[in-house]
Design a protein around this motif. Structure first.
Motif, PDB file in Angstrom:
ATOM      1  N   ASN A 170      -5.121   2.843   1.894  1.00 50.10           N
ATOM      2  CA  ASN A 170      -5.819   1.969   2.953  1.00 50.10           C
ATOM      3  C   ASN A 170      -7.133   2.326   3.015  1.00 50.10           C
ATOM      4  O   ASN A 170      -7.929   1.384   3.110  1.00 50.10           O
ATOM      5  N   ARG A 171      -7.726   3.348   3.009  1.00 47.19           N
ATOM      6  CA  ARG A 171      -8.903   3.874   3.260  1.00 47.19           C
ATOM      7  C   ARG A 171      -9.810   3.370   2.007  1.00 47.19           C
ATOM      8  O   ARG A 171     -11.151   2.940   1.921  1.00 47.19           O
TER       9      ARG A 171
ATOM     10  N   ALA B 185       0.706   3.823  -2.956  1.00 46.47           N
ATOM     11  CA  ALA B 185       0.464   5.306  -2.736  1.00 46.47           C
ATOM     12  C   ALA B 185       1.429   6.241  -3.321  1.00 46.47           C
ATOM     13  O   ALA B 185       1.289   7.369  -3.862  1.00 46.47           O
ATOM     14  N   ALA B 186       2.961   5.783  -3.018  1.00 44.21           N
ATOM     15  CA  ALA B 186       3.667   6.826  -3.666  1.00 44.21           C
ATOM     16  C   ALA B 186       3.794   6.913  -4.928  1.00 44.21           C
ATOM     17  O   ALA B 186       3.894   8.179  -5.572  1.00 44.21           O
TER      18      ALA B 186
ATOM     19  N   VAL C  62      -0.308   9.989  -3.158  1.00 37.61           N
ATOM     20  CA  VAL C  62      -1.173   9.916  -2.219  1.00 37.61           C
ATOM     21  C   VAL C  62      -0.587   9.186  -0.841  1.00 37.61           C
ATOM     22  O   VAL C  62       0.601   8.542  -0.933  1.00 37.61           O
ATOM     23  N   SER C  63      -0.990   9.395   0.260  1.00 36.75           N
ATOM     24  CA  SER C  63      -0.784   8.807   1.425  1.00 36.75           C
ATOM     25  C   SER C  63      -1.016   7.257   1.527  1.00 36.75           C
ATOM     26  O   SER C  63      -1.789   6.820   0.866  1.00 36.75           O
ATOM     27  N   PHE C  64      -0.227   6.747   2.169  1.00 33.79           N
ATOM     28  CA  PHE C  64      -0.698   5.162   2.544  1.00 33.79           C
ATOM     29  C   PHE C  64      -1.965   5.156   3.073  1.00 33.79           C
ATOM     30  O   PHE C  64      -2.816   4.278   2.639  1.00 33.79           O
ATOM     31  N   GLN C  65      -2.272   6.057   4.231  1.00 36.07           N
ATOM     32  CA  GLN C  65      -3.553   6.122   4.614  1.00 36.07           C
ATOM     33  C   GLN C  65      -4.795   6.252   3.582  1.00 36.07           C
ATOM     34  O   GLN C  65      -5.788   5.433   3.786  1.00 36.07           O
ATOM     35  N   THR C  66      -4.588   6.873   2.829  1.00 36.56           N
ATOM     36  CA  THR C  66      -5.293   7.178   1.619  1.00 36.56           C
ATOM     37  C   THR C  66      -5.642   5.888   1.007  1.00 36.56           C
ATOM     38  O   THR C  66      -6.831   5.347   0.712  1.00 36.56           O
TER      39      THR C  66
ATOM     40  N   GLN D 152       0.764  -1.105  -0.081  1.00 30.83           N
ATOM     41  CA  GLN D 152       0.011   0.052  -0.078  1.00 30.83           C
ATOM     42  C   GLN D 152       0.824   1.256  -0.081  1.00 30.83           C
ATOM     43  O   GLN D 152       0.666   2.295  -0.693  1.00 30.83           O
ATOM     44  N   GLU D 153       1.941   1.268   0.566  1.00 31.15           N
ATOM     45  CA  GLU D 153       2.858   2.500   0.756  1.00 31.15           C
ATOM     46  C   GLU D 153       3.598   2.558  -0.511  1.00 31.15           C
ATOM     47  O   GLU D 153       3.553   3.892  -1.061  1.00 31.15           O
ATOM     48  N   LYS D 154       4.031   1.689  -1.355  1.00 29.53           N
ATOM     49  CA  LYS D 154       4.543   1.984  -2.442  1.00 29.53           C
ATOM     50  C   LYS D 154       3.480   2.226  -3.684  1.00 29.53           C
ATOM     51  O   LYS D 154       3.829   3.180  -4.472  1.00 29.53           O
TER      52      LYS D 154
END
Length: 78
Positions: free
Chosen positions: A38-39, A27-28, A32-36, A23-25
């Motif tokens: 994830n949501r 998102a990058a 956007v953010s990892f949290q985005t 999710q982190e990669k």
């Protein structure tokens, strides 16, 4: 056509896994953010129109690996 709110979590998760990204990669890659991300995957938020365009672009860049997802989620039927 764009994916419906109910389709987005499945689309995001499937695309991310096909790209073999956390999710982190992912998102990058979308800016956007990892949290985005994830949501999005949990169905608690929906991507902005710009994020949807970036997701579609990712699918187009995948060629055959993303063709079925493009057809399922972004096809206008003709």
């Amino acid at each position: 056509m764009t994916p419906t709110t109910l389709q987005i979590p499945e689309l995001i998760r499937t695309l991310r896994k096909r790209l073999n990204l956390s999710q982190e990669k992912f998102a990058a890659r979308l800016g956007v953010s990892f949290q985005t991300v994830n949501r999005w995957e949990k169905g608690r938020a929906v991507p902005s129109p710009m994020a949807i365009k970036l997701i579609e672009l990712q699918l187009r860049q995948m060629g055959e690996r993303g063709a079925d997802l493009l057809e399922a989620y972004f096809s206008d039927g003709g």
